[in-house]
Design a protein around this motif. Sequence first.
Motif, PDB file in Angstrom:
ATOM      1  N   SER A   1     101.486  88.128 -13.198  1.00 19.89           N
ATOM      2  CA  SER A   1     101.539  88.299 -14.655  1.00 19.89           C
ATOM      3  C   SER A   1     101.148  89.704 -15.106  1.00 19.89           C
ATOM      4  O   SER A   1     101.350  90.050 -16.278  1.00 19.89           O
ATOM      5  N   ILE A   2     100.600  90.549 -14.203  1.00 21.49           N
ATOM      6  CA  ILE A   2     100.250  91.908 -14.631  1.00 21.49           C
ATOM      7  C   ILE A   2     101.496  92.657 -15.111  1.00 21.49           C
ATOM      8  O   ILE A   2     101.386  93.597 -15.902  1.00 21.49           O
ATOM      9  N   PHE A   3     102.665  92.220 -14.675  1.00 24.04           N
ATOM     10  CA  PHE A   3     103.893  92.902 -15.080  1.00 24.04           C
ATOM     11  C   PHE A   3     104.397  92.457 -16.445  1.00 24.04           C
ATOM     12  O   PHE A   3     105.406  92.965 -16.929  1.00 24.04           O
ATOM     13  N   LEU A   4     103.694  91.512 -17.047  1.00 23.41           N
ATOM     14  CA  LEU A   4     104.032  91.106 -18.417  1.00 23.41           C
ATOM     15  C   LEU A   4     103.129  91.778 -19.440  1.00 23.41           C
ATOM     16  O   LEU A   4     103.260  91.525 -20.639  1.00 23.41           O
ATOM     17  N   GLN A   5     102.240  92.643 -18.997  1.00 27.56           N
ATOM     18  CA  GLN A   5     101.292  93.290 -19.907  1.00 27.56           C
ATOM     19  C   GLN A   5     101.919  94.531 -20.538  1.00 27.56           C
ATOM     20  O   GLN A   5     102.550  95.344 -19.864  1.00 27.56           O
ATOM     21  N   THR A   6     101.734  94.669 -21.848  1.00 32.43           N
ATOM     22  CA  THR A   6     102.268  95.820 -22.567  1.00 32.43           C
ATOM     23  C   THR A   6     101.287  96.980 -22.476  1.00 32.43           C
ATOM     24  O   THR A   6     100.154  96.837 -22.019  1.00 32.43           O
ATOM     25  N   ILE A   7     101.709  98.138 -22.983  1.00 35.29           N
ATOM     26  CA  ILE A   7     100.876  99.329 -22.923  1.00 35.29           C
ATOM     27  C   ILE A   7      99.619  99.163 -23.775  1.00 35.29           C
ATOM     28  O   ILE A   7      98.605  99.828 -23.540  1.00 35.29           O
ATOM     29  N   THR A   8      99.631  98.258 -24.731  1.00 35.84           N
ATOM     30  CA  THR A   8      98.463  98.033 -25.587  1.00 35.84           C
ATOM     31  C   THR A   8      97.496  97.014 -24.997  1.00 35.84           C
ATOM     32  O   THR A   8      96.407  96.814 -25.531  1.00 35.84           O
ATOM     33  N   GLY A   9      97.910  96.335 -23.913  1.00 37.23           N
ATOM     34  CA  GLY A   9      97.066  95.311 -23.320  1.00 37.23           C
ATOM     35  C   GLY A   9      97.429  93.909 -23.747  1.00 37.23           C
ATOM     36  O   GLY A   9      96.829  92.942 -23.258  1.00 37.23           O
ATOM     37  N   ASP A  10      98.405  93.778 -24.643  1.00 40.75           N
ATOM     38  CA  ASP A  10      98.889  92.444 -25.012  1.00 40.75           C
ATOM     39  C   ASP A  10      99.897  91.960 -23.961  1.00 40.75           C
ATOM     40  O   ASP A  10     100.148  92.636 -22.967  1.00 40.75           O
ATOM     41  N   TRP A  11     100.493  90.822 -24.234  1.00 40.87           N
ATOM     42  CA  TRP A  11     101.357  90.200 -23.237  1.00 40.87           C
ATOM     43  C   TRP A  11     102.713  89.866 -23.832  1.00 40.87           C
ATOM     44  O   TRP A  11     102.810  89.416 -24.981  1.00 40.87           O
TER      45      TRP A  11
ATOM     46  N   VAL B   1     108.988  92.983 -22.036  1.00 44.39           N
ATOM     47  CA  VAL B   1     107.777  93.775 -22.277  1.00 44.39           C
ATOM     48  C   VAL B   1     108.035  94.841 -23.336  1.00 44.39           C
ATOM     49  O   VAL B   1     107.223  95.047 -24.256  1.00 44.39           O
ATOM     50  N   LYS B   2     109.178  95.525 -23.240  1.00 46.94           N
ATOM     51  CA  LYS B   2     109.473  96.591 -24.203  1.00 46.94           C
ATOM     52  C   LYS B   2     109.759  96.032 -25.591  1.00 46.94           C
ATOM     53  O   LYS B   2     109.389  96.639 -26.608  1.00 46.94           O
ATOM     54  N   ALA B   3     110.379  94.878 -25.668  1.00 40.73           N
ATOM     55  CA  ALA B   3     110.597  94.245 -26.966  1.00 40.73           C
ATOM     56  C   ALA B   3     109.265  93.862 -27.603  1.00 40.73           C
ATOM     57  O   ALA B   3     109.074  94.013 -28.820  1.00 40.73           O
ATOM     58  N   ALA B   4     108.333  93.388 -26.782  1.00 46.56           N
ATOM     59  CA  ALA B   4     107.013  93.044 -27.305  1.00 46.56           C
ATOM     60  C   ALA B   4     106.286  94.285 -27.806  1.00 46.56           C
ATOM     61  O   ALA B   4     105.652  94.267 -28.864  1.00 46.56           O
ATOM     62  N   GLU B   5     106.382  95.383 -27.060  1.00 49.79           N
ATOM     63  CA  GLU B   5     105.739  96.624 -27.503  1.00 49.79           C
ATOM     64  C   GLU B   5     106.340  97.122 -28.806  1.00 49.79           C
ATOM     65  O   GLU B   5     105.624  97.586 -29.704  1.00 49.79           O
ATOM     66  N   TYR B   6     107.648  97.021 -28.927  1.00 49.93           N
ATOM     67  CA  TYR B   6     108.312  97.473 -30.152  1.00 49.93           C
ATOM     68  C   TYR B   6     107.876  96.614 -31.341  1.00 49.93           C
ATOM     69  O   TYR B   6     107.637  97.118 -32.445  1.00 49.93           O
TER      70      TYR B   6
END
Length: 451
Positions: A56-66, A427-432
């Motif tokens: 699951s570490i690969f589902l973490q965003t740059i902000t620390g969310d998931w 992950v990128k959609a979540a960050e956006y």
Amino acid sequence: MTDWLKHAPEAARDYLQGHRLDEVECIVADLPGIARGKAMPGPKFARQNRFFLPASIFLQTITGDWADDIIPMGTTEPDMILTPDYATATAAPWTADRTLQVIHDMTLQSGEPVPFAPRNVLKRVVTAYHARGWTPVVAPEMEFYLVARNTDPAQQIAPMTGRTGRAAAARQAYSLSAVDEYGSVIDDIYDFAEAQGFEIDGITQEGGAGQLEINMRHGNPVKLADEIFFFKRLIREAALRHNCFATFMAKPIEREPGSSMHIHHSVLDESGRNIFSAEDGSETPAFQHFIGGMQRHLPSAIALLAPYVNSYRRYVRDFSAPVNLEWGRDNRTVGLRVPVSTPEARRVENRIAGMDCNPYLGIAASLACGYLGMVAGDMPRPEREDTAYDSADDIPRGLYDALEQFGDNAALLDLLGDEFGKVYGAVKAAEYGEFLQVISPWEREHLLISV
């Protein structure tokens, strides 16, 4: 000597000469390229040959969310198996004790490579080259800024203060005096690199205030990506010793040039000959097809080369950044430049990638585009011999559009791995989505009482 150290590079063994190994950092790169893992005492590391981390570490965003859980086994967070790649062992010379860092290979419990691990994605692309008798060669260039310490995100980033007590000046490209301003940081970069066994081809001042570039020798794509991964940490640690930050943001300072990771590419055949050059020194069809593939597929790969909303602030006309996918010889206004070289060293320089990209994914995406072009026989557009800044519609201008194009390119996704594509897109959609929740100073200044 501990048995496993016999398989470590000479530089790592030299670093420990006459000393006890205190600690080993077992690390992997996540999607943003952040080092994840665990540290353990040297003797314990020597007694183990594998370690575990949740996939699951690969589902973490740059902000620390998931991001949304799209990994089939993700709901139970099973472990991946981490196996040390002893050839990557290198010093962590900024630590108080004798510490080594070791990059680990990642497999599922079934034994298959973790498909969304960035290092595995790059290995997958390199394997595709090898299957056709080709060996890809890359030479990255790293640009970054040395800036004043900044602990308040509301404050703008400012250049660092040099040895004269003045802030680093902009528009001083290739100035040795400008480099001397922060020579103490550079000295530590050199010292750390030597302790880690890394070869720097040169350091130059770039056009931005406190902006530097490090050139690296050409070589194996995975090995060079490993070194960039290590270098980012090395440079940050050197900067912290001198009360400043090193930043690899694509565009950290307003009205200053952005930071890129130019990637030089060539391809060798089984005899070690550069397939971009014929025996008479002329350019080959493979050379043309590589460029054609980049022009065709790079728009879909921009999401990997420019992975954050900030990345697209770099693509600004007249700020020394490419805004197109034109190609030309010795022409810095094009996105795909062919540098002056001998036929044996003929290469294609991709100037599109930002320094904020994950080096494994940036190199993988760039190589993938050229590979697809060579396989399909894509032909490039006519060479640009003039200024190409008037051609600015080749690449997506924002992360949302880039992600859409990434998800629509079946050939690229098949080469990089469909499972990787799904995880990366999520992950990128979540960050956006997280970014859209933040109101910027520009919006408050111009919209608050005017609209």
